[in-house]
Design a protein around this motif. Structure first.
Motif, PDB file in Angstrom:
ATOM      1  N   MET A 252       0.823  -1.215   0.000  1.00  0.00           N
ATOM      2  CA  MET A 252       0.000   0.000   0.000  1.00  0.00           C
ATOM      3  C   MET A 252       0.854   1.260   0.000  1.00  0.00           C
ATOM      4  O   MET A 252       0.379   2.345  -0.346  1.00  0.00           O
ATOM      5  CB  MET A 252      -0.929   0.007   1.220  1.00  0.00           C
ATOM      6  N   ALA A 253       2.117   1.156   0.399  1.00  0.00           N
ATOM      7  CA  ALA A 253       3.007   2.324   0.407  1.00  0.00           C
ATOM      8  C   ALA A 253       3.511   2.676  -0.989  1.00  0.00           C
ATOM      9  O   ALA A 253       4.032   3.774  -1.206  1.00  0.00           O
ATOM     10  CB  ALA A 253       4.195   2.069   1.326  1.00  0.00           C
ATOM     11  N   VAL A 254       3.340   1.747  -1.949  1.00  0.00           N
ATOM     12  CA  VAL A 254       3.841   1.990  -3.306  1.00  0.00           C
ATOM     13  C   VAL A 254       3.174   3.221  -3.921  1.00  0.00           C
ATOM     14  O   VAL A 254       3.846   4.074  -4.525  1.00  0.00           O
ATOM     15  CB  VAL A 254       3.609   0.746  -4.195  1.00  0.00           C
ATOM     16  N   GLY A 255       1.852   3.330  -3.766  1.00  0.00           N
ATOM     17  CA  GLY A 255       1.117   4.457  -4.347  1.00  0.00           C
ATOM     18  C   GLY A 255       1.595   5.811  -3.836  1.00  0.00           C
ATOM     19  O   GLY A 255       1.937   6.701  -4.644  1.00  0.00           O
ATOM     20  N   PRO A 256       1.631   6.022  -2.508  1.00  0.00           N
ATOM     21  CA  PRO A 256       2.133   7.303  -1.995  1.00  0.00           C
ATOM     22  C   PRO A 256       3.567   7.617  -2.410  1.00  0.00           C
ATOM     23  O   PRO A 256       3.886   8.770  -2.702  1.00  0.00           O
ATOM     24  CB  PRO A 256       2.032   7.124  -0.470  1.00  0.00           C
ATOM     25  N   VAL A 257       4.425   6.597  -2.465  1.00  0.00           N
ATOM     26  CA  VAL A 257       5.813   6.844  -2.877  1.00  0.00           C
ATOM     27  C   VAL A 257       5.856   7.335  -4.319  1.00  0.00           C
ATOM     28  O   VAL A 257       6.572   8.295  -4.664  1.00  0.00           O
ATOM     29  CB  VAL A 257       6.661   5.566  -2.710  1.00  0.00           C
ATOM     30  N   ILE A 258       5.069   6.707  -5.195  1.00  0.00           N
ATOM     31  CA  ILE A 258       5.017   7.139  -6.596  1.00  0.00           C
ATOM     32  C   ILE A 258       4.447   8.547  -6.688  1.00  0.00           C
ATOM     33  O   ILE A 258       4.902   9.371  -7.500  1.00  0.00           O
ATOM     34  CB  ILE A 258       4.189   6.146  -7.439  1.00  0.00           C
ATOM     35  N   SER A 259       3.445   8.856  -5.855  1.00  0.00           N
ATOM     36  CA  SER A 259       2.875  10.207  -5.847  1.00  0.00           C
ATOM     37  C   SER A 259       3.927  11.241  -5.493  1.00  0.00           C
ATOM     38  O   SER A 259       4.006  12.316  -6.106  1.00  0.00           O
ATOM     39  CB  SER A 259       1.722  10.293  -4.841  1.00  0.00           C
ATOM     40  N   GLY A 299      -4.798 -12.681 -12.183  1.00  0.00           N
ATOM     41  CA  GLY A 299      -3.895 -13.626 -12.821  1.00  0.00           C
ATOM     42  C   GLY A 299      -2.450 -13.484 -12.368  1.00  0.00           C
ATOM     43  O   GLY A 299      -1.732 -14.469 -12.258  1.00  0.00           O
ATOM     44  N   ALA A 300      -2.046 -12.235 -12.095  1.00  0.00           N
ATOM     45  CA  ALA A 300      -0.631 -11.970 -11.778  1.00  0.00           C
ATOM     46  C   ALA A 300      -0.393 -11.702 -10.304  1.00  0.00           C
ATOM     47  O   ALA A 300       0.742 -11.391  -9.901  1.00  0.00           O
ATOM     48  CB  ALA A 300      -0.131 -10.787 -12.612  1.00  0.00           C
ATOM     49  N   GLY A 301      -1.424 -11.769  -9.470  1.00  0.00           N
ATOM     50  CA  GLY A 301      -1.269 -11.601  -8.033  1.00  0.00           C
ATOM     51  C   GLY A 301      -0.778 -10.223  -7.644  1.00  0.00           C
ATOM     52  O   GLY A 301      -1.139  -9.214  -8.255  1.00  0.00           O
ATOM     53  N   VAL A 302       0.086 -10.183  -6.635  1.00  0.00           N
ATOM     54  CA  VAL A 302       0.544  -8.917  -6.090  1.00  0.00           C
ATOM     55  C   VAL A 302       1.346  -8.121  -7.120  1.00  0.00           C
ATOM     56  O   VAL A 302       1.313  -6.884  -7.137  1.00  0.00           O
ATOM     57  CB  VAL A 302       1.365  -9.141  -4.799  1.00  0.00           C
ATOM     58  N   TYR A 303       2.041  -8.810  -8.025  1.00  0.00           N
ATOM     59  CA  TYR A 303       2.809  -8.103  -9.058  1.00  0.00           C
ATOM     60  C   TYR A 303       1.871  -7.357 -10.003  1.00  0.00           C
ATOM     61  O   TYR A 303       2.158  -6.241 -10.443  1.00  0.00           O
ATOM     62  CB  TYR A 303       3.680  -9.087  -9.835  1.00  0.00           C
ATOM     63  N   GLY A 304       0.734  -7.988 -10.321  1.00  0.00           N
ATOM     64  CA  GLY A 304      -0.261  -7.329 -11.149  1.00  0.00           C
ATOM     65  C   GLY A 304      -0.854  -6.119 -10.459  1.00  0.00           C
ATOM     66  O   GLY A 304      -1.110  -5.081 -11.092  1.00  0.00           O
ATOM     67  N   TYR A 305      -1.057  -6.243  -9.140  1.00  0.00           N
ATOM     68  CA  TYR A 305      -1.604  -5.116  -8.372  1.00  0.00           C
ATOM     69  C   TYR A 305      -0.622  -3.943  -8.378  1.00  0.00           C
ATOM     70  O   TYR A 305      -1.008  -2.800  -8.640  1.00  0.00           O
ATOM     71  CB  TYR A 305      -1.895  -5.560  -6.936  1.00  0.00           C
ATOM     72  N   VAL A 306       0.645  -4.222  -8.120  1.00  0.00           N
ATOM     73  CA  VAL A 306       1.662  -3.160  -8.076  1.00  0.00           C
ATOM     74  C   VAL A 306       1.807  -2.500  -9.441  1.00  0.00           C
ATOM     75  O   VAL A 306       1.894  -1.267  -9.547  1.00  0.00           O
ATOM     76  CB  VAL A 306       3.008  -3.721  -7.587  1.00  0.00           C
ATOM     77  N   LEU A 307       1.812  -3.315 -10.508  1.00  0.00           N
ATOM     78  CA  LEU A 307       1.920  -2.755 -11.853  1.00  0.00           C
ATOM     79  C   LEU A 307       0.743  -1.828 -12.154  1.00  0.00           C
ATOM     80  O   LEU A 307       0.920  -0.750 -12.752  1.00  0.00           O
ATOM     81  CB  LEU A 307       1.977  -3.886 -12.882  1.00  0.00           C
TER      82      LEU A 307
END
Length: 412
Positions: A252-259, A299-307
């Motif tokens: 969940m921290a990926v989104g704020p970091v990208i922001s 289909g891609a699990g957590v990697y699909g979510y992060v992408l």
């Protein structure tokens, strides 16, 4: 040209930018820092969790109600003095939160803090537009987007560090010196001209013209989609994909970091390529990210979510920088506070809609509101339905934006 004369010194402009960025940081930090303390507060006051939630709700409700009022007062009495007043209120309220002896007093102090935050959020945006060089307005709006994301991301982390050391009061004590610092900077760094240009505040219906309404409507929809990721994401990652709480927090921290990383570059692109083009690209990325969230993780699990989040989040920052720049582009100085307030209000309405209406869609897709008892396939089904709807909303928003741009070209 006018602004270059008034605020042309690089040193003066840097001081102004730091002051306004710190003001926006405080408002967003106040939004997120209390959430992590809710279990501690429930224990400290021997109160059910449902009652302790009012500590968060009171802040958000007061902020939402006060943003337009803050803008109108800024237009009527000067942006600078109203920001100074907001910082004083925020500092005093933070102190009252830190020394509150009961839950009702803490809730009341949080409401007061939310009022101060409404002034900070609205008037920082208006003053940034007021003082920025015309060629760098998009960059200035991108900076505010970055700082807002930083405050939202920093809140839970900072709170998690402070609570074991200083208890729940520590999350409010830390805001007091920051608010006092911002107050001192505002008094000495902000240009006096921003307090002298007083004019009768325009009525809301005068400001809400056909040029502004589409910006506000699209802002509501985009904010709703972004809040949906925060509401649905933890359930999908935790139950749907079976991640631990620590892993969920990390993802969940990926989104704020990208922001944080994409805010200022987004503003630079708006300055270089124009608001219309960047707004459209931002909405296309938001639509693509939402549809990817509906389809890819299954289909891609957590990697699909992060992408999917990597596609969605830069789209949001591009949209924010372009939309705020476009909404304030042709607004006269005596109306900038009110328009900034309306932008903040539309964003908050979208956040509330994302948490409530889109949350209800997710529950419908899951088949129950008791998510903890739901199966992984049911959670996945609810996630798919919710983000398919979110993607459709972004296509509607894209259509509104194109119609608005065509209408503007014809009228000009």
């Amino acid at each position: 040209m006018e602004q270059a004369k008034s605020y042309g010194s690089n040193k003066a402009q840097t001081g102004i930018t730091i002051t306004l960025a710190l003001s926006m940081l405080l408002a967003s930090l106040g939004t997120s820092i209390a959430n992590i303390a809710l279990p501690t507060l429930a224990e400290a006051f021997s109160t059910p969790f449902s009652q302790v939630q009012a500590v968060v709700v009171a802040y958000l409700a007061a902020l939402t109600v006060s943003v337009v009022i803050a803008g109108r007062l800024g237009d009527a009495y000067g942006l600078r003095p109203m920001l100074v007043a907001g910082l004083a209120v925020f500092a005093a309220a933070s102190l009252l939160c830190a020394i509150a002896s009961s839950l009702p007093l803490l809730i009341a102090a949080r409401a007061l803090q939310g009022i101060g935050a409404g002034f900070l959020m609205t008037l920082a945006m208006a003053l940034m537009r007021h003082t920025a060089n015309e060629a760098r307005v998009g960059r200035a709006m991108g900076l505010l987007g970055t700082v807002s994301a930083l405050g939202t991301a920093l809140g839970p982390s900072l709170g998690g560090l402070l609570i074991p050391v200083a208890g729940w009061r520590g999350i409010f004590w830390v805001q007091v010196p920051l608010a006092v610092m911002a107050l001192i900077l505002a008094i000495f760094m902000l240009p006096a001209a921003a307090s002298k240009e007083r004019a009768p505040s325009a009525g809301l219906w005068q400001v809400m013209n056909r040029q502004l309404v589409p910006n506000l409507l699209v802002n509501v929809m985009v904010a709703a989609v972004m809040m949906t990721t925060l509401v649905v994401g933890p359930f999908y990652l935790g139950i749907g994909l079976g991640l631990t709480a620590t892993q969920v927090g990390f993802v969940m921290a990926v989104g704020p970091v990208i922001s944080i990383l994409s805010g200022i570059p987004s503003g630079r692109l708006v300055d270089a390529w124009g608001t219309d083009r960047m707004l459209a690209i931002g909405l296309v990325l938001l639509a693509a990210g939402a549809f990817l969230l509906a389809l890819l993780p299954n289909g891609a699990g957590v990697y699909g979510y992060v992408l999917s989040i990597i596609v969605l989040t830069p789209g949001y920052q591009l949209f924010q920088a372009a939309n705020n720049t476009a909404a304030l582009a042709d607004i006269s100085r005596e109306r900038r506070g009110t328009v900034s307030g309306l932008l903040s209000l539309s964003r908050n309405i979208g956040l509330i809609a994302g948490a409530s209406a889109m949350g209800a869609v997710f529950a419908f897709g899951v088949g129950t509101e008791e998510f903890a008892r739901a199966t992984a396939p049911a959670i996945a089904s609810g996630t798919r339905l919710t983000f398919l709807l979110a993607g459709a909303m972004m296509l509607v928003a894209l259509g509104l934006a194109f119609a608005h741009q065509n209408s503007s070209r014809r009228s000009s």
